[in-house]
Design an enzyme around this catalytic site. Structure first.
Site, PDB file in Angstrom:
ATOM      1  N   LYS A  14      29.322  22.410 -18.085  1.00  0.00           N
ATOM      2  CA  LYS A  14      29.843  23.359 -17.099  1.00  0.00           C
ATOM      3  C   LYS A  14      30.435  24.605 -17.769  1.00  0.00           C
ATOM      4  O   LYS A  14      30.143  25.720 -17.373  1.00  0.00           O
ATOM      5  CB  LYS A  14      30.942  22.701 -16.235  1.00  0.00           C
ATOM      6  CG  LYS A  14      30.463  21.497 -15.434  1.00  0.00           C
ATOM      7  CD  LYS A  14      31.542  21.008 -14.479  1.00  0.00           C
ATOM      8  CE  LYS A  14      32.770  20.407 -15.161  1.00  0.00           C
ATOM      9  NZ  LYS A  14      32.522  19.136 -15.880  1.00  0.00           N
ATOM     10  N   ARG A  89      38.035  18.426  -7.955  1.00  0.00           N
ATOM     11  CA  ARG A  89      37.697  17.125  -8.546  1.00  0.00           C
ATOM     12  C   ARG A  89      38.080  15.971  -7.634  1.00  0.00           C
ATOM     13  O   ARG A  89      37.838  14.815  -7.996  1.00  0.00           O
ATOM     14  CB  ARG A  89      38.439  16.956  -9.867  1.00  0.00           C
ATOM     15  CG  ARG A  89      37.617  17.341 -11.102  1.00  0.00           C
ATOM     16  CD  ARG A  89      38.524  17.158 -12.291  1.00  0.00           C
ATOM     17  NE  ARG A  89      37.858  16.923 -13.525  1.00  0.00           N
ATOM     18  CZ  ARG A  89      37.694  17.847 -14.485  1.00  0.00           C
ATOM     19  NH1 ARG A  89      38.078  19.079 -14.276  1.00  0.00           N
ATOM     20  NH2 ARG A  89      37.152  17.533 -15.626  1.00  0.00           N
ATOM     21  N   ARG A 128      31.386  16.853 -29.664  1.00  0.00           N
ATOM     22  CA  ARG A 128      32.230  18.019 -29.403  1.00  0.00           C
ATOM     23  C   ARG A 128      33.643  17.769 -29.916  1.00  0.00           C
ATOM     24  O   ARG A 128      34.295  18.674 -30.435  1.00  0.00           O
ATOM     25  CB  ARG A 128      32.242  18.290 -27.889  1.00  0.00           C
ATOM     26  CG  ARG A 128      33.105  19.463 -27.482  1.00  0.00           C
ATOM     27  CD  ARG A 128      32.891  19.847 -26.028  1.00  0.00           C
ATOM     28  NE  ARG A 128      33.767  19.114 -25.132  1.00  0.00           N
ATOM     29  CZ  ARG A 128      33.762  19.226 -23.797  1.00  0.00           C
ATOM     30  NH1 ARG A 128      32.893  20.029 -23.214  1.00  0.00           N
ATOM     31  NH2 ARG A 128      34.587  18.542 -23.058  1.00  0.00           N
ATOM     32  N   ARG A 134      40.025  18.553 -29.070  1.00  0.00           N
ATOM     33  CA  ARG A 134      40.554  18.005 -27.819  1.00  0.00           C
ATOM     34  C   ARG A 134      40.764  16.505 -27.941  1.00  0.00           C
ATOM     35  O   ARG A 134      39.810  15.767 -28.168  1.00  0.00           O
ATOM     36  CB  ARG A 134      39.569  18.288 -26.668  1.00  0.00           C
ATOM     37  CG  ARG A 134      39.613  19.710 -26.181  1.00  0.00           C
ATOM     38  CD  ARG A 134      38.618  19.947 -25.073  1.00  0.00           C
ATOM     39  NE  ARG A 134      38.743  19.038 -23.937  1.00  0.00           N
ATOM     40  CZ  ARG A 134      38.104  19.210 -22.782  1.00  0.00           C
ATOM     41  NH1 ARG A 134      37.310  20.248 -22.609  1.00  0.00           N
ATOM     42  NH2 ARG A 134      38.258  18.344 -21.808  1.00  0.00           N
ATOM     43  N   ARG A 146      37.740   9.055 -18.256  1.00  0.00           N
ATOM     44  CA  ARG A 146      37.384  10.294 -17.547  1.00  0.00           C
ATOM     45  C   ARG A 146      36.170  10.060 -16.648  1.00  0.00           C
ATOM     46  O   ARG A 146      36.096  10.604 -15.552  1.00  0.00           O
ATOM     47  CB  ARG A 146      37.102  11.420 -18.552  1.00  0.00           C
ATOM     48  CG  ARG A 146      38.378  11.942 -19.190  1.00  0.00           C
ATOM     49  CD  ARG A 146      38.110  12.723 -20.448  1.00  0.00           C
ATOM     50  NE  ARG A 146      37.489  14.007 -20.214  1.00  0.00           N
ATOM     51  CZ  ARG A 146      36.916  14.730 -21.177  1.00  0.00           C
ATOM     52  NH1 ARG A 146      36.883  14.277 -22.425  1.00  0.00           N
ATOM     53  NH2 ARG A 146      36.386  15.891 -20.905  1.00  0.00           N
TER      54      ARG A 146
END
Ligand code: AMP
Length: 190
Positions: A14, A89, A128, A134, A146
């Site tokens: 996204k 969300r 990532r 992160r 998640r």
């Protein structure tokens, strides 16, 4: 005015696609995740609160998230449209967004979903995590949480937007450029 919701599971791309689409269509990119990370970096009260949820892969409470979204929209009154990334969300967020936009005579034009298989995305997030720094990208348990949050709370939004004839699924596997073209094809038809 054209408001687009970019929808998809964590790691679906996204944020990457938002960078291209905002340039192409002159939209204001609004990522609630980015706003929370900015606040964490600057050690604000909001940042401390958001961190306590984000670090575990839990959603930040609706009340907090909706307020941030509304404040940010209000700061951009002259935009040609928003590209909402990572918001809404939950059903409560989607309903709040519709109600809030309608007070300005605006609406969501389309929700475009980047679709991809969970296992591919989990591997992508772990990759990532090696460079993003992160904490929520670096641990399989947090990543899986998640996905659980997504399946329980976010997936029902597909039906919410589908009922309004505003849901457009797009294949999220391919090169970045290929996927940008697929998304653009949807935007061009709006
Ligand atoms: P993202 O950058 O969109 O992947 O978001 C990272 C994290 O920020 C999520 O896992 C949530 O903890 C939090 N977050 C971002 N957007 C929202 C939202 N709309 N509602 C609740 N939590 C959010």
């Amino acid at each position: 005015m054209i408001n687009i919701v970019l929808f998809g599971k964590p790691g679906a791309g996204k944020g990457t696609q938002a960078e291209f689409l905002k340039e192409r269509y002159n939209l204001t990119h609004l990522s609630t995740g980015d706003i929370f990370r900015f606040n964490i970096k600057n050690e604000t009260e909001l940042g401390k609160l958001a961190k306590s949820y984000m670090d575990n892969g839990d959603l930040v409470p609706d009340q907090v998230t909706i307020k941030i979204l509304e404040d940010t929209v209000n700061k951009n009154p002259n935009t040609k449209g928003f590209l909402f990334d990572g918001f809404p969300r939950t059903l409560a967020q989607a309903e709040a967004l519709d109600a809030f936009l309608s007070t300005k005579n605006w609406e969501v034009a389309a929700t475009i979903a980047l679709e991809a298989d969970d296992e591919i995305l989990i591997q992508r997030l772990l990759e990532r995590g090696k460079t993003s720094g992160r904490p929520d990208d670096q641990d399989q348990v947090k990543i899986r949480n998640r996905y659980q949050e997504y399946n329980e709370k976010t997936a029902p939004l597909m039906e919410y937007y589908n009922k309004q004839n505003k849901f457009y699924p797009v294949n999220g596997i391919g090169t970045i450029a290929e996927i940008t073209e697929r998304l653009s094809a949807v935007v061009e038809r709006l």
